[in-house]
Design a protein around this motif. Structure first.
Motif, PDB file in Angstrom:
ATOM      1  N   SER A   1       7.908  73.675  50.904  1.00  0.00           N
ATOM      2  CA  SER A   1       7.878  72.346  50.313  1.00  0.00           C
ATOM      3  C   SER A   1       6.673  72.190  49.410  1.00  0.00           C
ATOM      4  O   SER A   1       5.654  72.867  49.578  1.00  0.00           O
ATOM      5  CB  SER A   1       7.814  71.283  51.428  1.00  0.00           C
ATOM      6  OG  SER A   1       8.899  71.383  52.303  1.00  0.00           O
TER       7      SER A   1
ATOM      8  N   ARG B   1       4.802  68.848  46.854  1.00  0.00           N
ATOM      9  CA  ARG B   1       4.882  67.487  46.321  1.00  0.00           C
ATOM     10  C   ARG B   1       4.142  67.419  44.997  1.00  0.00           C
ATOM     11  O   ARG B   1       2.966  67.761  44.908  1.00  0.00           O
ATOM     12  CB  ARG B   1       4.297  66.467  47.292  1.00  0.00           C
ATOM     13  CG  ARG B   1       4.419  65.031  46.800  1.00  0.00           C
ATOM     14  CD  ARG B   1       3.864  64.052  47.797  1.00  0.00           C
ATOM     15  NE  ARG B   1       2.422  64.171  47.926  1.00  0.00           N
ATOM     16  CZ  ARG B   1       1.697  63.479  48.798  1.00  0.00           C
ATOM     17  NH1 ARG B   1       2.297  62.645  49.631  1.00  0.00           N
ATOM     18  NH2 ARG B   1       0.394  63.634  48.857  1.00  0.00           N
TER      19      ARG B   1
ATOM     20  N   ARG C   1      17.690  68.208  48.049  1.00  0.00           N
ATOM     21  CA  ARG C   1      16.467  68.959  48.331  1.00  0.00           C
ATOM     22  C   ARG C   1      15.219  68.248  47.805  1.00  0.00           C
ATOM     23  O   ARG C   1      14.149  68.364  48.381  1.00  0.00           O
ATOM     24  CB  ARG C   1      16.540  70.352  47.708  1.00  0.00           C
ATOM     25  CG  ARG C   1      17.686  71.198  48.209  1.00  0.00           C
ATOM     26  CD  ARG C   1      17.600  72.629  47.688  1.00  0.00           C
ATOM     27  NE  ARG C   1      17.684  72.698  46.233  1.00  0.00           N
ATOM     28  CZ  ARG C   1      16.714  73.182  45.448  1.00  0.00           C
ATOM     29  NH1 ARG C   1      15.600  73.645  45.987  1.00  0.00           N
ATOM     30  NH2 ARG C   1      16.878  73.209  44.143  1.00  0.00           N
TER      31      ARG C   1
ATOM     32  N   HIS D   1       9.124  64.972  45.732  1.00  0.00           N
ATOM     33  CA  HIS D   1       9.012  65.752  46.956  1.00  0.00           C
ATOM     34  C   HIS D   1      10.053  66.868  46.885  1.00  0.00           C
ATOM     35  O   HIS D   1      11.251  66.596  46.834  1.00  0.00           O
ATOM     36  CB  HIS D   1       9.273  64.872  48.173  1.00  0.00           C
ATOM     37  CG  HIS D   1       8.373  63.689  48.258  1.00  0.00           C
ATOM     38  ND1 HIS D   1       7.240  63.651  49.055  1.00  0.00           N
ATOM     39  CD2 HIS D   1       8.421  62.488  47.626  1.00  0.00           C
ATOM     40  CE1 HIS D   1       6.649  62.476  48.916  1.00  0.00           C
ATOM     41  NE2 HIS D   1       7.337  61.754  48.054  1.00  0.00           N
TER      42      HIS D   1
ATOM     43  N   GLU E   1      11.728  70.084  48.602  1.00  0.00           N
ATOM     44  CA  GLU E   1      11.935  70.747  49.888  1.00  0.00           C
ATOM     45  C   GLU E   1      12.936  71.872  49.719  1.00  0.00           C
ATOM     46  O   GLU E   1      13.754  71.875  48.805  1.00  0.00           O
ATOM     47  CB  GLU E   1      12.427  69.750  50.936  1.00  0.00           C
ATOM     48  CG  GLU E   1      11.438  68.638  51.233  1.00  0.00           C
ATOM     49  CD  GLU E   1      11.959  67.655  52.262  1.00  0.00           C
ATOM     50  OE1 GLU E   1      13.156  67.702  52.598  1.00  0.00           O
ATOM     51  OE2 GLU E   1      11.156  66.846  52.750  1.00  0.00           O
TER      52      GLU E   1
END
Length: 121
Positions: free
Chosen positions: A16, A18, A66, A81, A83
């Motif tokens: 992940s 951000r 995602r 974000h 992921e």
């Protein structure tokens, strides 16, 4: 309008990340923030956008499920974000601002400098 992206870097596939877009200088209350990316050797594509007046969001099929776009009212940023990232998510990510809600690059008049995201297999 000024835009600055942050948060890019190297991440392993499945991980992940951000990204944050700090935007300032808006002269209207209603605007859109879009996230775009440009992979090596490919055209820039719109992957997500957010509308200020009601928080409406859009996701390209390649990232839907995602990635999540949201506003952080504490930091005053619009974040992406990411992921379950994939190697094909590698590219330079740009945030941009428009007065109209759109996933089309042509609608965006203001752009950040971009931040590199590299996903290793």
């Amino acid at each position: 309008v000024q835009l600055v992206e942050s948060g890019g870097g190297l991440v392993q596939a499945g991980g992940s990340l951000r990204l944050s877009c700090t935007a300032s200088g808006f002269t209207r209350r209603n605007y859109a923030i879009g996230w775009f990316r440009q992979a090596p050797g490919k055209k820039r594509e719109g992957i997500s956008c957010w509308r200020s007046n009601d928080g409406a969001t859009y996701y390209a099929a390649s990232v839907r499920g995602r990635f999540t776009i949201s506003r952080d009212n504490v930091k005053n940023t619009v974040d992406l974000h990411m992921e379950r990232v994939l190697p094909e998510d590698t590219g330079v990510y740009y945030c941009a601002a428009a007065w109209a809600y759109s996933n089309s690059e042509a609608a965006y008049d203001y752009w950040g400098q971009g931040t590199q995201v590299t996903v290793s297999a």
